[in-house]
Write an enzyme that holds these catalytic residues in place. Structure first.
Site, PDB file in Angstrom:
ATOM      1  CG  HIS A 193     -74.348  22.013  -6.286  1.00 38.35           C
ATOM      2  ND1 HIS A 193     -74.678  21.155  -7.318  1.00 38.35           N
ATOM      3  CD2 HIS A 193     -75.459  22.741  -6.031  1.00 38.35           C
ATOM      4  CE1 HIS A 193     -75.931  21.385  -7.674  1.00 38.35           C
ATOM      5  NE2 HIS A 193     -76.428  22.342  -6.909  1.00 38.35           N
ATOM      6  CG  ASP A 345     -79.631  22.750  -8.546  1.00 34.97           C
ATOM      7  OD1 ASP A 345     -80.859  22.729  -8.716  1.00 34.97           O
ATOM      8  OD2 ASP A 345     -79.073  22.336  -7.511  1.00 34.97           O
TER       9      ASP A 345
END
Ligand code: FES
Length: 386
Positions: A193, A345
């Site tokens: 990520h 997120d």
């Protein structure tokens, strides 16, 4: 009160906020159940107004030194984490033998593991962030949730850590009925990520800034992760490649401007484990004339015994003194704002994608011989209705 729960196969970390007091209370609250043998198909993830709970999975740790023995016993008898001959006898024996030494280490870092503290903080901050960014899946501070996301807090998947936690959830529900009112989904890995990479890059820069300017570009960055027995690596555990992927993403953030290496720590027992080992790598570089190092705990998102004792005391202090070199350690992500943004997120993208469970999660290691893995993955597949 919030929906974040924290559960670990090594240790039930205890309650965070009001989502549930425990997995068993969760069962009682929901009042409707799925049989573990025949879970009906559920709809895919809800993106509309749906109260969403997040079950955070992480490594447990003893809160106080008198809990060390129980903690070690759980590890030594967990066949997902460690395989011993006559495990039922040998595991408790090793746990008993190692207890005084491990208690001493915990007393040297303040008397207990900080994992729960940090995971609680991360959970609270994640709740707040999700309330801001995704009011339609809130409120993130209530019981009676309608969907649950099982969110592994290990960025890189290993059958010994994330896999073990999922097996523990399956074990729990194989003796009970599973709540049906909630939709279930799984976040099992997130090693690359971008905000995770940015967080580690920030932590490294913070530490680099402590070195004199004229040596900063000679500092060797040693990304150090908990090692695995080679037996597990050769079964096809994806952990080494996923840790490598995180390292690459972090170095990309740093424009590959510093020398770096991926090394492995915390080996136990006589069998061969994945190397090079962190202390040996430091010694090797010192022989090559290197004098400045930053250790980066790349496979764990909060402080724990391996950062506070093994890295800080045994490597940075003791080994640094012995070798006459400067070894420092970057902080774990902990409550870094970028890291909280990363967690939020990941959850939001998961909800938007609408895919409750990944194909990789459902596929066992090529040489897996653990029947629990098959049972667990099949159960989650039915539960998440893939
Ligand atoms: Fe990896 Fe079973 S050991 S899936």
């Amino acid at each position: 009160m919030s929906n974040i729960r924290i559960f670990s196969s090594r240790n039930l970390l205890g309650k965070k906020c009001g989502f549930l007091d425990s997995i068993s209370k969760w069962s009682k609250i929901s009042n409707q159940y799925i049989s573990s043998a025949a879970a009906p198909k559920l709809d895919r993830l809800s993106k509309g107004r749906t109260k969403t709970g997040i079950l955070m999975l992480n490594m447990g740790g003893p809160q106080t030194t008198d809990k060390v023995h129980d903690y070690l016993t759980r590890i030594m008898t967990d066949r997902d984490m460690i395989q011993l001959p006559i495990q039922g006898t040998l595991g408790p024996y090793i746990a008993r033998r190692r207890t005084p030494e491990v208690q001493k280490k915990y007393s040297e870092i303040g008397g207990g593991s900080p994992i729960l503290k940090w995971t609680n903080i991360q959970g609270e901050l994640l709740c707040k962030k999700l309330d801001e960014l995704s009011p339609e899946t809130g409120p993130h501070k209530s019981d009676n949730i309608e969907q649950v996301i099982v969110f592994s807090q290990y960025p890189q998947y290993s059958c010994a850590t994330t896999g073990s936690s999922f097996n523990a959830i399956f074990d729990f529900y194989s003796k009970r009925k599973t709540p049906t009112k909630m939709k279930w989904s799984v976040i099992d890995r997130w090693s690359t990520h971008p905000l995770l990479a940015k967080t580690f890059a920030h932590r490294i820069k913070e530490k680099l800034g402590e070195f004199p300017e004229n040596v900063q570009h000679d500092v060797i960055i040693l990304f150090s992760a908990h090692s695995l027995p080679l037996k597990a690596v050769n079964r096809g555990d994806t952990y080494p490649s996923e840790v490598g992927a995180t390292v690459h993403a972090v170095m990309q953030e740093l424009s590959f401007s510093y020398p770096y290496s991926l090394v492995w720590q915390s080996k136990v027992g006589p069998l061969p484990w994945l190397g090079p080992f962190t202390d040996d790598a430091i010694k090797g570089y010192v022989k090559q004339g290197k004098k400045h190092f930053i250790l980066v705990p790349i496979a764990f998102v909060n402080e724990h015994i391996e950062t506070l004792h093994e890295m800080d005391i045994e490597y940075c202090h003791d080994l640094g003194k012995e070798l006459g070199v400067d070894i420092r350690r970057a902080a774990a992500p902990n409550d870094h704002p970028l890291f909280i943004d990363a967690l939020a997120d990941i959850v939001l993208k998961h909800l938007n994608k609408g895919n409750p469970i990944g194909h990789k999660f459902l596929t066992r290691c090529p040489h897996c011989s653990n029947s629990r893995c098959h049972l667990t993955k099949s159960w989650f597949k039915r539960l998440c209705a893939v």
